[in-house]
Design an enzyme around this catalytic site. Structure first.
Site, PDB file in Angstrom:
ATOM      1  N   GLY A 101     140.815-116.383  90.545  1.00 23.95           N
ATOM      2  CA  GLY A 101     139.659-116.011  89.723  1.00 23.95           C
ATOM      3  C   GLY A 101     139.995-114.989  88.659  1.00 23.95           C
ATOM      4  N   GLY A 103     140.409-111.863  87.656  1.00 20.25           N
ATOM      5  CA  GLY A 103     140.542-110.545  88.267  1.00 20.25           C
ATOM      6  C   GLY A 103     140.453-109.432  87.250  1.00 20.25           C
ATOM      7  NE  ARG A 104     145.309-108.751  83.782  1.00 19.22           N
ATOM      8  CZ  ARG A 104     146.396-108.100  83.558  1.00 19.22           C
ATOM      9  NH1 ARG A 104     146.335-106.844  83.254  1.00 19.22           N
ATOM     10  NH2 ARG A 104     147.537-108.706  83.612  1.00 19.22           N
ATOM     11  NE  ARG A 200     141.574-119.234  83.612  1.00 18.71           N
ATOM     12  CZ  ARG A 200     142.424-118.324  83.182  1.00 18.71           C
ATOM     13  NH1 ARG A 200     143.650-118.308  83.655  1.00 18.71           N
ATOM     14  NH2 ARG A 200     142.050-117.420  82.316  1.00 18.71           N
ATOM     15  CG  ASP A 270     146.699-118.944  88.349  1.00 16.02           C
ATOM     16  OD1 ASP A 270     147.715-119.479  88.829  1.00 16.02           O
ATOM     17  OD2 ASP A 270     146.684-117.746  88.011  1.00 16.02           O
ATOM     18  CG  ASN A 271     148.550-118.127  84.436  1.00 12.95           C
ATOM     19  OD1 ASN A 271     147.428-117.635  84.522  1.00 12.95           O
ATOM     20  ND2 ASN A 271     149.635-117.512  84.858  1.00 12.95           N
ATOM     21  CG  ASP A 280     146.186-115.980  81.696  1.00 13.74           C
ATOM     22  OD1 ASP A 280     145.336-115.509  80.917  1.00 13.74           O
ATOM     23  OD2 ASP A 280     145.964-116.170  82.901  1.00 13.74           O
TER      24      ASP A 280
HETATM   25  P1  AMP Z   1     148.306-113.744  86.209  1.00 18.51           P
HETATM   26  O1  AMP Z   1     149.638-113.885  86.846  1.00 18.51           O
HETATM   27  O2  AMP Z   1     148.214-112.640  85.183  1.00 18.51           O
HETATM   28  O3  AMP Z   1     147.776-115.033  85.683  1.00 18.51           O
HETATM   29  O4  AMP Z   1     147.311-113.253  87.363  1.00 18.51           O
HETATM   30  C1  AMP Z   1     147.111-113.955  88.550  1.00 18.51           C
HETATM   31  C2  AMP Z   1     145.835-113.496  89.181  1.00 18.51           C
HETATM   32  O5  AMP Z   1     145.859-112.092  89.403  1.00 18.51           O
HETATM   33  C3  AMP Z   1     144.581-113.777  88.365  1.00 18.51           C
HETATM   34  O6  AMP Z   1     143.547-114.080  89.243  1.00 18.51           O
HETATM   35  C4  AMP Z   1     144.362-112.459  87.671  1.00 18.51           C
HETATM   36  O7  AMP Z   1     143.021-112.297  87.282  1.00 18.51           O
HETATM   37  C5  AMP Z   1     144.783-111.464  88.726  1.00 18.51           C
HETATM   38  N1  AMP Z   1     145.217-110.193  88.152  1.00 18.51           N
HETATM   39  C6  AMP Z   1     146.349-109.954  87.450  1.00 18.51           C
HETATM   40  N2  AMP Z   1     146.420-108.671  87.074  1.00 18.51           N
HETATM   41  C7  AMP Z   1     145.306-108.061  87.540  1.00 18.51           C
HETATM   42  C8  AMP Z   1     144.783-106.737  87.476  1.00 18.51           C
HETATM   43  N3  AMP Z   1     145.417-105.743  86.853  1.00 18.51           N
HETATM   44  N4  AMP Z   1     143.592-106.502  88.081  1.00 18.51           N
HETATM   45  C9  AMP Z   1     142.942-107.476  88.707  1.00 18.51           C
HETATM   46  N5  AMP Z   1     143.377-108.728  88.812  1.00 18.51           N
HETATM   47  C10 AMP Z   1     144.541-109.034  88.239  1.00 18.51           C
HETATM   48 MG    MG Z   2     146.324-115.793  84.805  1.00 21.78          MG
END
Ligand code: AMP
Ligand code: MG
Length: 522
Positions: A101, A103-104, A200, A270-271, A280
Site C-alpha cells: 500500500g 506507505g508514504r 499497480r 507494486d512498482n 517509483d
Molecule cells: P518501495 O520499495 O519504495 O516501492 O516501497 C515499498 C513499500 O514500502 C511501499 O508500500 C511503500 O509505500 C513503503 N515505504 C517505503 N518507504 C516508506 C517510508 N519511508 N514510510 C512508509 N512506507 C514506506
Molecule cells: Mg513503491
C-alpha cells in the site's frame, strides 16, 4: 488554483476503508483509506515543473502562491478533495510480500484538464495505514532524484509519471543510508507527482490473494471504464484485452529503458504501473560503462535480479503475476499464456530494430544479428560509456577507415590505455563490418546522423550529476537542480554551453554512496 477541475472517481466509485485513523493495519475489503497528510513545519518550494503544472490546469502565476506550496506539501487540503492512500500488495524481489500500500504516498485528488485525467500524489507527506514500520516521510536526497529523473525521462520520450513540485518540509528525517547501523538526520521533502492513475499490478494481486473476487471484478471494470475506454466487448474478452494492453505498454516502456540505459533498480510488482509508465524512482541508475549485469541497487547486489540486462525478463515475470491475479475472472490459462509468450517474442524483435536504429542501421537483414551480438561483447571488453559511445557513433562517415572510426568514439573509453592488442583487434574487426554495413544503407551520413541523434541522447541524469545537485541542495543552493532540469529538457540537442555534462562518470563517483551505490533507503 481556481482552474483545477476536481474529479474524485477513485474514491467515489470504489470501496473505502471505514476506519479513518492512520494507524498501521491490514485493510480488508477496501481499495483505499482516507488519510490526512502530515503538516510540514515550514514548507518551502524548491522547484516546480511549469509544463506539468499547465498539463493539469495550474498557471505559472499560481505556482508562485502560498496556496501552491501549502497544497503540494500537505499543509492545506484543496476544497472539494479528500486525500487517500491506496491499498495494494506485491511481489518484492520475487517473493510474495502481502499488503504493502501507499506507505508514504498520499493521493490528493484526480483532476480533469483538456479531456484528460490526472491523479496528483504527494510522496513523503507522512504516515498512512500502510506505512508498516516506517515514517511515511522522504528525504531531500531521494526527492531530488525522483523529481529530476521523472521529468528527464519524459523529455527522453520514455513513458513516466511526471513531477509537479519539489518542496522542502522543514522537518528532519532519520535515515540509515547503507543499512549499516549509522542513522543520521537528513532534510525532509515532499514531491508531488502526476500520472493518469497510480494503479499497480499489485493492486489486483491483493484482491485475488484475499479472494475478494467481487472487488476484483469491480476494480478491473472501473479501470477499463476510466483508463482504457477503447476496450469494449464481452466481459471476458475485455479482461483479456486489458491484460494485453498492459503487456504491450509495459513492453514499450522496457524497450525505452534499454534504449537509454535506464535501470529501475526495484521492479517489484507494486512498482509496476498498469499504464506502462515508469513509476517509483528509488535506487535507479543509468548505465555508464556498458554492463548488462549492472544494478545500482546495493540491496540487490547479491542476486542482481533487477540488473539492466534482466529487465525484459522481470517485466514478463511481473506480467505473469498480473495474469495470475486476473485469472479468476477469466478461468482460462491459454489466452493469458499466449499474451505472455508474445511479450518476449515481440520484445526480441523490437529490441533488434531498436538496437540497430541506435547504430544508424534502418534496413535490417540476417547479418545484423552478428553486428548486435558482436558489439554487445566488445563494449564489455574494456569499460565503455554507453551514452557517449552511441552519441559519437553518429559522427562516423561511410568513407572512414576502422581506425578513424575508433578515434571518433574513443572518448567513450574509461581506460583508453586498455584499447590495444586483442581488444583493439576486436574493435577494428567490428568497425570494418559496421562500415561495410553503413555503405549498404541508403541514407547519407548527414541524414543518418540526424536520425541517430534523435534516438541516442547526449545528456542523461547520471547518478553523479544528481548527487552534485543533492550536495548543493543540502547547503541550500538549488541552482544545480534548475540547471540539470533545464539541460534535461532537451537531451537530444547539442547544447554546446553544457558540454561539461557530456562526460564520463568522474573517478570520484566510481565508489561514492549515491553515485555507484544506492539503497532503498529514501
Ligand atoms: P518501495 O520499495 O519504495 O516501492 O516501497 C515499498 C513499500 O514500502 C511501499 O508500500 C511503500 O509505500 C513503503 N515505504 C517505503 N518507504 C516508506 C517510508 N519511508 N514510510 C512508509 N512506507 C514506506
Ligand atoms: Mg513503491
Amino acid at each position: 488554483m481556481k482552474n483545477l477541475k476536481i474529479k474524485n472517481r477513485f474514491t467515489a466509485e470504489l470501496p473505502a476503508d471505514p476506519e479513518l485513523t492512520n494507524e498501521v493495519r491490514q485493510v480488508k475489503d477496501a481499495l483505499f483509506s482516507f488519510v490526512n497528510p502530515t503538516k510540514p513545519s515550514s514548507p518551502e518550494l524548491i522547484h516546480a515543473s511549469l509544463e506539468t503544472a499547465q498539463m493539469v490546469g495550474i498557471t505559472a502565476d499560481e505556482i508562485q502562491t502560498k496556496e501552491f506550496v501549502n497544497v503540494f506539501s500537505g499543509n492545506e487540503i484543496l476544497e472539494g478533495t479528500r486525500p487517500f492512500a491506496m491499498c495494494y500488495a506485491g511481489h518484492q524481489f520475487g517473493n510474495w510480500a502481502g499488503q504493502l500500500g501507499d506507505g508514504r504516498a498520499i493521493n490528493l485528488t484526480e483532476v480533469e484538464n483538456d479531456n484528460e485525467f490526472f491523479t496528483l500524489q504527494l510522496k513523503g507527506a507522512g504516515k498512512t495505514p500502510y506505512s508498516r514500520t516506517a515514517d511515511g516521510l522522504a528525504v531531500l536526497r531521494s526527492s531530488v532524484r525522483e523529481y529530476l529523473c521523472a521529468e528527464a525521462m519524459h523529455h527522453l520520450g520514455v513513458p513516466t509519471t511526471r513531477s509537479l513540485s519539489l518542496i522542502l518540509s522543514g522537518d528532519q528525517v532519520l535515515r540509515d543510508i547503507l543499512y549499516n547501523g549509522n542513522p543520521a538526520y537528513e532534510k525532509g521533502a515532499v514531491v508531488c507527482r502526476v500520472a493518469p492513475s497510480f494503479i499497480r499490478f499489485g493492486s489486483f494481486e491483493m484482491l485475488t490473494a484475499r479472494n475478494e473476487l467481487k472487488n476484483l471484478k469491480n476494480f478491473v471494470e472501473f479501470t477499463i471504464r476510466h483508463y482504457f475506454p477503447e476496450i469494449t466487448g464481452e466481459p471476458k474478452e475485455q479482461y483479456l484485452q486489458f491484460f494485453k494492453t498492459v503487456a504491450d505498454k509495459t513492453r514499450e516502456m522496457i524497450l525505452h529503458w534499454q534504449r537509454v540505459g535506464f535501470v529501475h533498480g526495484v521492479m517489484n510488482t507494486d512498482n509496476m504501473s498498469i499504464h506502462g509508465i515508469t513509476i517509483d524512482y528509488g535506487p535507479y541508475g543509468w548505465l555508464e560503462n556498458y554492463d548488462p549485469d549492472w544494478t545500482p541497487n546495493t540491496t540487490d547486489s547479491q542476486n542482481r535480479r533487477y540488473r539492466y540486462g534482466n529487465q525484459p525478463q522481470v517485466a514478463q515475470w511481473n506480467l505473469f503475476q498480473l495474469a495470475n491475479a486476473l485469472y479468476p475472472l477469466i478461468n482460462e490459462a491459454a489466452p493469458l499464456e499466449k499474451i505472455l509468450d508474445d511479450f518476449m517474442i515481440n520484445f526480441e524483435e523490437e529490441y533488434k530494430i531498436m538496437f540497430l536504429s541506435k547504430l544508424g542501421i534502418f534496413t535490417s537483414s540476417e547479418a545484423d544479428d552478428k553486428i548486435i551480438k558482436g558489439l554487445e561483447e566488445i563494449l564489455q571488453l574494456s569499460e565503455t560509456d554507453m551514452t557517449i559511445f552511441f552519441r559519437n557513433l553518429s559522427q562516423i562517415q561511410k568513407t572512414d577507415s576502422a581506425d578513424l572510426a575508433i578515434k571518433k568514439i574513443e572518448y567513450a573509453f574509461y581506460l583508453p590505455e586498455e584499447i590495444r592488442d586483442k581488444t583493439l583487434d576486436a574493435w577494428q574487426k567490428w568497425f570494418s563490418v559496421y562500415l561495410k554495413k553503413l555503405n549498404s544503407e541508403l541514407l547519407s551520413d548527414e541524414e543518418r546522423a540526424i536520425k541517430m541523434n534523435a534516438i541516442n541522447p547526449r545528456y542523461v541524469l547520471r547518478n553523479y550529476m544528481a548527487q552534485l545537485a543533492i550536495d548543493a541542495a543540502d547547503k541550500n543552493d538549488y541552482s544545480l537542480i534548475d540547471e540539470l532540469f533545464q539541460l534535461l529538457k532537451n537531451p537530444y540537442d547539442e547544447q554546446p554551453e553544457s558540454q561539461k555534462w557530456f562526460a564520463k562518470r568522474p573517478d570520484w563517483a566510481r565508489t561514492k554512496v549515491g553515485c555507484s551505490m544506492l539503497s532503498c533507503s529514501s
